[in-house]
Structure formats: structure tokens, C-alpha cells
Design a protein around this motif. Structure first.
Motif, mmCIF file in Angstrom:
data_model
loop_
_atom_site.group_PDB
_atom_site.id
_atom_site.type_symbol
_atom_site.label_atom_id
_atom_site.label_comp_id
_atom_site.label_asym_id
_atom_site.label_seq_id
_atom_site.Cartn_x
_atom_site.Cartn_y
_atom_site.Cartn_z
ATOM 1 N N PRO A 256 95.714 -18.857 103.393
ATOM 2 C CA PRO A 256 97.058 -18.275 103.500
ATOM 3 C C PRO A 256 97.382 -17.352 102.335
ATOM 4 C CG PRO A 256 97.206 -20.540 102.754
ATOM 5 C CD PRO A 256 95.762 -20.282 103.014
ATOM 6 N N GLN A 257 98.447 -16.562 102.561
ATOM 7 C CA GLN A 257 98.940 -15.644 101.534
ATOM 8 C C GLN A 257 99.357 -16.432 100.285
ATOM 9 O OE1 GLN A 257 101.478 -13.125 103.727
ATOM 10 N NE2 GLN A 257 101.754 -11.613 102.128
ATOM 11 N N ASP A 258 100.125 -17.521 100.498
ATOM 12 C CA ASP A 258 100.524 -18.382 99.388
ATOM 13 C C ASP A 258 99.646 -19.622 99.459
ATOM 14 O OD1 ASP A 258 102.936 -16.698 99.161
ATOM 15 O OD2 ASP A 258 103.440 -17.746 101.034
ATOM 16 N N PRO B 275 111.275 -8.206 119.508
ATOM 17 C CA PRO B 275 109.895 -8.589 119.182
ATOM 18 C C PRO B 275 109.435 -7.971 117.865
ATOM 19 C CG PRO B 275 109.919 -6.996 120.970
ATOM 20 C CD PRO B 275 111.356 -7.305 120.660
ATOM 21 N N VAL B 276 108.684 -8.743 117.066
ATOM 22 C CA VAL B 276 108.142 -8.191 115.814
ATOM 23 C C VAL B 276 106.732 -7.647 116.063
ATOM 24 C CG1 VAL B 276 109.539 -9.660 114.320
ATOM 25 C CG2 VAL B 276 107.301 -10.456 115.040
ATOM 26 N N VAL B 277 106.114 -8.123 117.167
ATOM 27 C CA VAL B 277 104.841 -7.571 117.612
ATOM 28 C C VAL B 277 105.059 -7.217 119.069
ATOM 29 C CG1 VAL B 277 102.455 -8.136 118.179
ATOM 30 C CG2 VAL B 277 103.432 -8.943 116.028
ATOM 31 N N PHE C 4 109.272 -24.382 113.316
ATOM 32 C CA PHE C 4 109.419 -24.326 111.855
ATOM 33 C C PHE C 4 109.866 -22.958 111.384
ATOM 34 C CE2 PHE C 4 106.709 -27.864 112.687
ATOM 35 C CZ PHE C 4 107.098 -28.811 111.760
ATOM 36 N N THR C 5 109.504 -21.923 112.176
ATOM 37 C CA THR C 5 109.870 -20.575 111.741
ATOM 38 C C THR C 5 111.363 -20.345 111.923
ATOM 39 O OG1 THR C 5 109.487 -19.596 113.917
ATOM 40 C CG2 THR C 5 107.609 -19.684 112.408
ATOM 41 N N ARG C 6 112.049 -21.249 112.647
ATOM 42 C CA ARG C 6 113.483 -21.067 112.912
ATOM 43 C C ARG C 6 114.359 -22.058 112.148
ATOM 44 N NH1 ARG C 6 111.208 -20.334 118.106
ATOM 45 N NH2 ARG C 6 111.664 -22.445 118.752
ATOM 46 N N PRO D 92 102.206 -1.846 106.739
ATOM 47 C CA PRO D 92 103.254 -2.074 105.731
ATOM 48 C C PRO D 92 103.817 -3.495 105.814
ATOM 49 C CG PRO D 92 104.031 -0.590 107.476
ATOM 50 C CD PRO D 92 102.590 -0.818 107.721
ATOM 51 N N SER D 93 104.479 -3.894 104.753
ATOM 52 C CA SER D 93 105.072 -5.221 104.719
ATOM 53 C C SER D 93 106.065 -5.389 105.865
ATOM 54 C CB SER D 93 105.789 -5.427 103.380
ATOM 55 O OG SER D 93 106.405 -6.673 103.385
ATOM 56 N N GLY D 94 105.959 -6.520 106.543
ATOM 57 C CA GLY D 94 106.880 -6.790 107.642
ATOM 58 C C GLY D 94 106.446 -6.193 108.963
ATOM 59 N N SER D 95 105.206 -5.595 108.997
ATOM 60 C CA SER D 95 104.781 -4.971 110.251
ATOM 61 C C SER D 95 104.210 -5.995 111.227
ATOM 62 C CB SER D 95 103.763 -3.864 109.967
ATOM 63 O OG SER D 95 102.682 -4.390 109.236
ATOM 64 N N GLY D 96 103.954 -7.225 110.762
ATOM 65 C CA GLY D 96 103.544 -8.278 111.690
ATOM 66 C C GLY D 96 102.125 -8.789 111.503
ATOM 67 N N LYS D 97 101.481 -8.475 110.351
ATOM 68 C CA LYS D 97 100.093 -8.913 110.125
ATOM 69 C C LYS D 97 99.988 -10.441 110.115
ATOM 70 C CE LYS D 97 100.022 -6.815 106.201
ATOM 71 N NZ LYS D 97 101.405 -6.229 106.199
ATOM 72 N N SER D 98 100.883 -11.085 109.328
ATOM 73 C CA SER D 98 100.816 -12.554 109.240
ATOM 74 C C SER D 98 101.144 -13.187 110.589
ATOM 75 C CB SER D 98 101.788 -13.071 108.180
ATOM 76 O OG SER D 98 101.389 -12.624 106.903
ATOM 77 N N THR D 99 102.062 -12.563 111.313
ATOM 78 C CA THR D 99 102.426 -13.075 112.642
ATOM 79 C C THR D 99 101.211 -13.041 113.562
ATOM 80 O OG1 THR D 99 104.645 -12.203 112.284
ATOM 81 C CG2 THR D 99 104.070 -12.802 114.539
#
Ligand SMILES: Nc1ncnc2c1ncn2[C@@H]1O[C@H](COP(=O)(O)OP(=O)(O)OP(=O)(O)O)[C@@H](O)[C@H]1O
Ligand SMILES: [Mg+2]
Length: 406
Positions: free
Chosen positions: A370-372, A304-306, A60-62, A324-331
Motif C-alpha cells: 500500500p501507499q501508506d 463516478p471516480v472511474v 469502510f470507504t464511507r 494526477p492525484s485523485g485520478s483514481g489509481k488507488s481505486t
């Protein structure tokens, strides 16, 4: 005389009986075809829906969610149109065969002649069928664009309005719609040319037919009239077959496209939870260990994002992951939830690794905010029962009080 009256009455009764029989048959046929059509289309839609639902989260992420929406709604609707046209094509073919059998009894030679004319026309109309196929593929791309624009607009309407950029969406949708209109008009212009050519060719064929019947084969006027009647029923059936074939060809690309999507999801099906795995609950007494975990969204050697992280999450404590945003927390959260699998490295719950075998069981034990926030358009009770279908009312109230929401 009375004999004549009687036979007239018999003929009239026969006529009524014949029409009644035909009406009954038509009704039966309509219901049968509707059932056939819906059995097929429902199965197609359901299969795709289930394939999507059973796939690993990583797929789904792709994929754009609007493409899924388009496949499940737009594509399947077009598959339904194609299936309906296929049924109509079958019906036209059967009718045509019936007429040809009748006319074969009247004049085998003239019937062969009519079949020949029909076949020549069908072959001559092949370029028009090729255009229908090409148009169908264009339509798939255009409709996908339409779904993308609409879903991005609805998903980001708050941002769009806050930035005063709604108009750019109007322009984008407008451009797609204009393109669809132009493509359709080009197609109709072409296919109506096919119809006109067919009409011209069939009237020429008809003239030849009469001429040959009269001059060459010396058929009686009565025979010619009957043949003409048959011919006038047969010719439109040929055109029907051509038009229905075009409809099938226009809509067939939708089937190909949804099948390709379904294959992508089937290839990434999550292992179903065996009963043994269901029993094997993972414990969480001491905590979670994240060991040299890396993750990349893309396939192959995507960036890799992580990369190579190791840390521990003690049980019974509140842990905050800051970055920071985009650093991979949600991942990372998605991996801890058992939604995404680490590309490399391991995640352990009380020393037991979370694997493909126990990942579903693990998800049964984990809750996620979730965030949203997503809410069903339903009562609060229905939303809570999404996670705990068996919960009693008192338990729902207890949960609400614990969350300071009661
Ligand atoms: N579905 C996706 N496909 C490709 N890349 C993605 C996807 N989701 C996230 N990324 C990328 O992965 C990186 C980490 O994203 P992630 O959402 O985990 O960050 P985050 O720390 O949660 O950010 P935020 O604080 O904004 O929530 C980002 O560079 C992001 O662009
Ligand atoms: Mg995030």
C-alpha cells in the motif's frame, strides 16, 4: 440462670451464622453478576467486531474509522454501564419486594399506603427520566466528536506540526470538552433536584404515615417502630430504582447507536468463502483484462471516480499506472485486488471474471504494497507471517532477500 445464658449463646451463634450466610451469598452474587455482565458485554463487543471484519471493503470507504473506534470502545463501555445498572435495578427491585412482603405481614394497610407513596413518587419523577434519556443522546454525539478530533489529530499530527496548526486541534478538543462539561452539569443540576424532591416528598410521606398509623389505625408503638424501620429501608430502594433507571436511560443510546452501526455492516456482509471456491484458484498466465469498468464511492447515482475504462495488464510484466492525484489509481488498484467491486463493468483473470463468489479466493493469490505502509508493532517475522502464517524461517529470509531487505 443457665437457661438464659444458653439462649443468649444460641442467639449470638444464630447472628454469626446469619452474617456468615449473608456474606457467602453476597460473594456468590457478586461473582455471578460479574460473569453475567462480562458474558453479555464480551458478546456485544465481539459481535460488532466480527460484523465489521466480515463486511465488504466498500463500506469502510464511507465510514470514518474514528466512528468505528468510538462504537467498539466508547459505546460498548457505556453498554456495560447500562447492563450493570440494569442488574442493580433488578437487585433493588428484588430487595424492595422482600421488604414489602415482610411489612405486609405487619400491616397490609400501611404497606399498601407505602407502596402508593412510592408509586406516586416514581410517576412524578418521570420528567427526570426523560431528561436522562435526552442527556444520553447528547452524550453519544459529544463523545463521537471527541473521538473524531482525537483520531484526526493523531492521524495528521505530522502535517499539523509542519503547518503549525496544532493549536486549532487544541481549540477543537477544548470546545468539545467544554460542551460535555456544560451538558453534564446541566444534567446533574436537574437530577439532583429530582433527588432533593424525592427526599422532601418521602419525609412528608413518612410524617403522614406515622400520623395515620397512630391516629387512624391505632397501631401499637411497637408495630409503628417496626413499620418505621421497614419504611426507612424501603424509601431508599425506591430512590435507588429511580437512579439506576436513569443510568440505564443515559447509556441506552450507546446500545442503539452501536446496533445501528452493526446493522449497516451486517447488510454488507461479504459472502463467506465456500470450500469449493477455495479450491477454484484463478490462474494468471496471460493477464488481467479490465472491461468498461466504472466505480463510484457514494451510494446511488454518486459521481463516478472511474468511468468506463478498458485496458489489459499482461502477466509477468511490470505495468505502471500514471495519473494526477485523485485520478483514481488507488481505486483501480483496490478493484484489481478484489477489495472494491466495480459499480459496472468486469475484471477478468485469464478470461475468468472475478465475482462475489471467487473474490476472496482471488485475494488469497494477490499481494499488495500500500501507499501508506502498515506494520504491526511486533517483530519483522510476525509482520511477514501475517500473510503466510505457516512460513518457515528460511522462507522468511528468502522473501526478505528477494525484497532486498535482508
Ligand atoms: N473513501 C472515499 N470516499 C469518497 N471518495 C473517495 C474515497 N477515496 C477516494 N475518493 C475519491 O476518489 C477519487 C480517486 O481517488 P484515488 O485515491 O483512487 O486517487 P489516486 O489516483 O490514487 O490519487 P493519489 O495519486 O493521490 O494517490 C478522488 O477524487 C478521491 O477524492
Ligand atoms: Mg493513490
Amino acid at each position: 440462670d443457665s437457661g438464659g445464658t444458653l439462649s443468649l449463646a444460641t442467639v449470638l451463634c444464630l447472628l454469626v451464622a446469619l452474617v456468615a450466610l449473608q456474606a457467602t451469598f453476597n460473594r456468590f452474587k457478586s461473582v455471578y453478576m460479574a460473569r453475567l455482565l462480562y458474558d453479555f458485554v464480551n458478546r456485544v463487543r465481539m459481535n460488532l467486531f466480527e460484523s465489521i471484519g466480515r463486511a465488504r471493503w466498500g463500506v469502510f470507504t464511507r465510514i470514518r474509522s474514528s466512528d468505528l473506534d468510538h462504537a467498539l470502545n466508547g459505546d460498548v463501555d457505556r453498554v456495560q454501564v447500562a447492563a450493570f445498572s440494569l442488574l442493580m435495578l433488578t437487585q433493588a427491585t428484588l430487595l424492595l419486594t422482600g421488604y414489602l412482603v415482610v411489612s405486609l405481614f405487619i400491616s397490609p394497610v400501611m404497606t399498601s399506603f407505602a407502596i402508593l407513596i412510592g408509586l406516586v413518587l416514581l410517576v412524578a419523577l418521570q420528567p427526570f427520566r426523560a431528561r436522562a434519556s435526552a442527556y444520553g443522546r447528547t452524550l453519544t454525539g459529544n463523545r463521537q466528536d471527541q473521538y473524531r478530533t482525537v483520531s484526526e489529530f493523531l492521524g495528521g499530527i505530522k502535517v499539523a506540526k509542519s503547518l503549525n496548526v496544532e493549536a486549532s486541534y487544541f481549540a477543537e478538543l477544548g470546545a468539545t470538552l467544554d460542551r460535555m462539561k456544560a451538558d453534564n452539569i446541566a444534567f446533574v443540576r436537574n437530577s439532583s433536584l429530582g433527588t432533593a424532591l424525592f427526599q422532601m416528598a418521602s419525609v412528608i410521606g413518612l410524617s403522614l404515615f406515622i400520623y395515620i398509623a397512630l391516629v387512624r389505625f391505632h397501631l401499637s408503638l411497637a408495630e409503628i417502630v417496626v413499620l418505621l424501620l421497614v419504611f426507612m429501608r424501603v424509601a431508599p430502594r425506591f430512590m435507588d430504582m429511580q437512579l439506576q433507571t436513569q443510568q440505564v436511560l443515559i447509556n441506552l443510546p450507546a446500545y442503539a447507536s452501536m446496533q445501528a452501526l452493526q446493522a449497516r455492516f451486517d447488510a454488507e456482509r461479504e459472502p463467506t468463502q465456500s470450500m469449493a471456491a477455495r479450491g477454484a484458484r484463478l490462474s494468471l498466465e496471460t493477464g488481467l483484462n479490465i472491461r468498461e469498468v466504472s466505480f463510484a464511492y457514494g451510494e446511488g447515482d454518486a459521481r463516478p471516480v472511474v468511468s468506463d475504462i478498458t485496458f489489459d495488464l499482461p502477466a509477468g510484466k511490470v505495468t505502471a499506472l500514471i495519473g494526477p492525484s485523485g485520478s483514481g489509481k488507488s481505486t483501480i488498484a483496490d478493484m484489481l485486488l478484489g477489495l472494491l467491486e466495480p459499480t459496472s463493468g468486469r475484471i477478468l483473470a485469464d478470461g475468468v471474471e472475478i465475482t462475489a463468489q471467487n473474490r476472496r479466493a482471488w485475494r488469497d493469490q494477490v499481494a499488495y504494497v500500500p501507499q501508506d505502509v502498515f506494520l504491526l508493532h511486533d517483530t519483522i517475522a510476525a509482520n511477514l507471517r501475517l500473510a503466510a502464517p505457516e512460513a518457515r524461517d528460511e522462507e522468511l529470509w528468502a522473501a526478505l532477500r528477494n525484497a532486498h531487505a535482508a
